[in-house]
Design an enzyme around this catalytic site. Structure first.
Site, short mmCIF file in Angstrom:
data_model
loop_
_atom_site.label_atom_id
_atom_site.label_comp_id
_atom_site.label_asym_id
_atom_site.label_seq_id
_atom_site.Cartn_x
_atom_site.Cartn_y
_atom_site.Cartn_z
N GLU A 190 3.44 -1.24 -8.14
CA GLU A 190 4.52 -1.16 -9.12
C GLU A 190 4.97 -2.55 -9.55
O GLU A 190 4.99 -3.48 -8.73
CB GLU A 190 5.73 -0.40 -8.52
CG GLU A 190 5.54 1.09 -8.39
CD GLU A 190 5.65 1.83 -9.71
OE1 GLU A 190 5.94 1.20 -10.74
OE2 GLU A 190 5.41 3.04 -9.70
N CYS A 191 5.36 -2.69 -10.81
CA CYS A 191 5.92 -3.96 -11.27
C CYS A 191 7.42 -4.01 -11.06
O CYS A 191 8.03 -5.08 -11.09
CB CYS A 191 5.62 -4.17 -12.76
SG CYS A 191 6.45 -2.96 -13.83
#
Length: 206
Positions: free
Chosen positions: A199-200
């Site tokens: 995930e960013c």
């Protein structure tokens, strides 16, 4: 608006097109974010079939591949997208002149890099556009965190987050592209994620 989220997800959660029609039928200001990654033409086609002028928001970090930029241009023209592009406050050339190339995920600077090129532009888009409904193409197959999501949710600020294709497999996405003669893009790289299943932070915050 008081929404029965569980009921809505039960009724529409496995029918992306019906969910899209329901959400756009609320009569609220809606946007759809995109990064022009693989299969992204699905959500863009799905929302514009119902509302052709829906604002499409792209947080362009400046680090996309040449193929992704060509794909973005192609899809924008094909679907006549009402596209708004949000860039970091500094250009890639400006940032790299001072700090060098994009940091790796084990570099302590990676968090601030992600904030600069993706999270801040998205927060700016939310402030400026002030949507009530946010369409996203996240899928449960993407990451462990996304597998825990619901197709419809409401965040702390009241923003209705709609993920119509959350439960679709890559095969179902491919079949939709084939059915509607839509292009695809596999030459995609996100420097804020680097690893495919990472995930960013954008969907964890919202």
């Amino acid at each position: 608006m008081d929404l029965n989220i569980d009921s809505i997800n039960e009724q529409y959660g496995n029918d992306p097109e019906a969910l899209t029609r329901w959400a756009l039928g609320l009569g609220k200001l809606a946007i759809c974010t995109t990064n022009f990654r693989p299969f992204e033409a699905v959500i863009l086609h799905m929302v514009t079939r119902v509302q052709p002028d829906i604002p499409i928001v792209w947080m362009d970090s400046g680090y996309n591949t040449e193929a992704t930029y060509r794909f973005a241009d192609d899809v924008t023209k094909r679907l006549s997208l009402n596209l708004s592009i949000y860039h970091p406050r500094r250009s890639r050339a400006h940032r790299e002149a001072l700090e060098g190339s994009a940091p790796t995920i084990d570099d302590p600077r990676h968090a601030s890099f992600t904030e600069e090129v993706k999270l801040e532009p998205f927060e700016r888009a939310l402030r400026e556009m002030a949507p009530d409904v946010w369409f996203t193409a996240v899928r449960a197959e993407d990451t462990a965190q996304r597998a825990q999501m619901q197709p419809v949710s409401v965040n702390d600020n009241g923003l209705i987050k709609v993920a119509p294709v959350l439960h679709w497999t890559a095969k179902e996405m491919y079949q939709y592209l084939q059915k509607h003669d839509l292009p695809n893009n596999f030459d995609y790289f996100d420097p804020t994620k680097v690893e495919e299943k990472r995930e960013c932070g954008l969907h964890l915050q919202h």
